[in-house]
Scaffold this motif. Structure first.
Motif, short mmCIF file in Angstrom:
data_model
loop_
_atom_site.label_atom_id
_atom_site.label_comp_id
_atom_site.label_asym_id
_atom_site.label_seq_id
_atom_site.Cartn_x
_atom_site.Cartn_y
_atom_site.Cartn_z
N ASN A 1 0.89 -1.18 0.02
CA ASN A 1 0.00 -0.11 0.04
C ASN A 1 0.85 1.20 -0.01
O ASN A 1 0.91 2.02 1.11
CB ASN A 1 -0.90 -0.03 1.36
CG ASN A 1 -1.71 -1.37 1.31
OD1 ASN A 1 -2.28 -1.48 0.32
ND2 ASN A 1 -1.84 -1.92 2.34
N GLY B 1 1.28 7.70 -3.22
CA GLY B 1 1.76 8.37 -4.33
C GLY B 1 1.56 7.78 -5.56
O GLY B 1 0.95 6.68 -5.67
N GLU B 2 2.53 8.16 -6.32
CA GLU B 2 2.30 7.61 -7.96
C GLU B 2 3.75 6.89 -8.41
O GLU B 2 4.61 7.61 -8.08
CB GLU B 2 2.34 8.73 -8.92
CG GLU B 2 2.03 8.31 -10.39
CD GLU B 2 1.98 9.42 -11.26
OE1 GLU B 2 2.30 9.45 -12.56
OE2 GLU B 2 1.96 10.62 -10.87
N GLN B 3 3.57 5.84 -9.09
CA GLN B 3 4.81 5.07 -9.13
C GLN B 3 5.52 5.68 -10.61
O GLN B 3 4.45 5.79 -11.54
CB GLN B 3 4.39 3.59 -9.59
CG GLN B 3 5.82 2.97 -9.84
CD GLN B 3 5.54 1.44 -10.12
OE1 GLN B 3 4.46 0.97 -10.03
NE2 GLN B 3 6.63 0.69 -10.19
N ILE B 4 6.54 6.05 -10.38
CA ILE B 4 7.02 6.99 -11.61
C ILE B 4 8.03 5.89 -12.22
O ILE B 4 8.44 6.37 -13.56
CB ILE B 4 7.57 8.06 -11.24
CG1 ILE B 4 8.65 7.98 -10.39
CG2 ILE B 4 6.57 9.20 -10.91
CD1 ILE B 4 9.84 9.20 -10.28
N SER C 1 10.27 1.91 -12.50
CA SER C 1 10.02 0.44 -12.33
C SER C 1 11.36 -0.19 -12.42
O SER C 1 12.48 0.23 -13.19
CB SER C 1 9.12 -0.03 -13.03
OG SER C 1 9.52 -0.04 -14.46
N TRP D 1 8.08 5.47 -6.01
CA TRP D 1 6.86 6.04 -5.91
C TRP D 1 7.18 7.49 -5.55
O TRP D 1 8.04 7.77 -4.45
CB TRP D 1 5.98 5.19 -5.04
CG TRP D 1 5.32 4.09 -5.28
CD1 TRP D 1 3.85 4.01 -5.94
CD2 TRP D 1 5.91 2.84 -5.81
NE1 TRP D 1 3.65 2.74 -6.28
CE2 TRP D 1 4.70 1.94 -6.07
CE3 TRP D 1 7.04 2.18 -5.44
CZ2 TRP D 1 4.77 0.67 -6.53
CZ3 TRP D 1 7.47 0.94 -5.69
CH2 TRP D 1 6.16 0.18 -6.43
N ASP E 1 5.53 11.13 -4.01
CA ASP E 1 4.49 12.00 -3.40
C ASP E 1 4.87 13.20 -2.93
O ASP E 1 5.97 13.73 -2.19
CB ASP E 1 3.96 11.19 -2.15
CG ASP E 1 2.63 11.82 -1.54
OD1 ASP E 1 1.94 12.41 -2.28
OD2 ASP E 1 2.47 11.81 -0.31
N ILE F 1 7.57 15.64 -13.34
CA ILE F 1 6.16 15.84 -13.41
C ILE F 1 5.77 15.49 -14.74
O ILE F 1 4.70 14.67 -15.00
CB ILE F 1 5.61 17.29 -13.09
CG1 ILE F 1 5.90 17.33 -11.62
CG2 ILE F 1 4.10 17.35 -13.43
CD1 ILE F 1 5.58 18.81 -11.18
N LYS G 1 7.44 13.61 -16.91
CA LYS G 1 8.09 12.39 -17.32
C LYS G 1 8.76 12.68 -18.34
O LYS G 1 8.97 11.65 -19.51
CB LYS G 1 7.10 11.21 -17.24
CG LYS G 1 6.46 11.07 -16.01
CD LYS G 1 5.14 9.76 -16.40
CE LYS G 1 4.82 9.65 -14.63
NZ LYS G 1 3.87 8.45 -14.71
#
Length: 146
Positions: free
Chosen positions: A33, A36-39, A41, A48, A50, A124, A126
């Motif tokens: 859990n 935030g956002e996964q940017i 991998s 992630w 936030d 932001i 990407k």
């Protein structure tokens, strides 16, 4: 000798409380859990992000999940790189330590970066292709999720 004592304790109705039988559900719950956002991998993990604002200061909180343990008292760098430019961020705190989950066999690390006077459009929008997480003399490379 220790094996014999463990056998005796378990036969008498005691509980084996050794570390190998411990299931770390708290850390595993944090891994499953992630806020935030996964940017970015990597195999079995990622980064992630936030964003947080406190007074007039802006912070970027990242959570790194992966197979490596990070522990340092010297801080770390997060380098976003594209074909034409680079954005280097230095961690706000110097002490960084990872927590291990023996359920999924992964490490979770939380790091904060002060981004008050930095243009973070590369993050932001990407625009970057890779993120390099540098600490001590080691580095790990993550691929940006477009």
């Amino acid at each position: 000798m220790i094996s014999l004592l463990k056998t005796i304790v378990s036969k008498l109705g005691g509980v084996d409380t050794s570390e190998k039988n411990h299931v770390d559900t708290f850390t595993e719950n944090r891994i499953l859990n992630v806020p935030g956002e996964q940017i970015a991998s990597i195999e079995n993990g990622g980064i992630w992000v936030d964003f947080q604002e406190l007074s007039d200061y802006h912070f970027m909180n990242i959570i790194v999940i992966g197979k490596k343990k990070y522990k340092t008292f010297e801080g770390c760098e997060l380098v976003f790189s594209s074909n034409s430019s680079e954005l280097k961020l230095i961690s706000d705190s110097k002490e960084i330590a990872s927590d291990f989950s023996n359920v999924s066999n992964r490490w979770i690390t939380q790091v904060d970066f002060d981004i008050t006077n930095i243009n973070i459009d590369m993050i932001i929008n990407k625009e970057a292709n890779q993120v390099h997480f540098n600490f001590k003399k080691d580095s790990e490379t993550f691929e940006i999720i477009k």
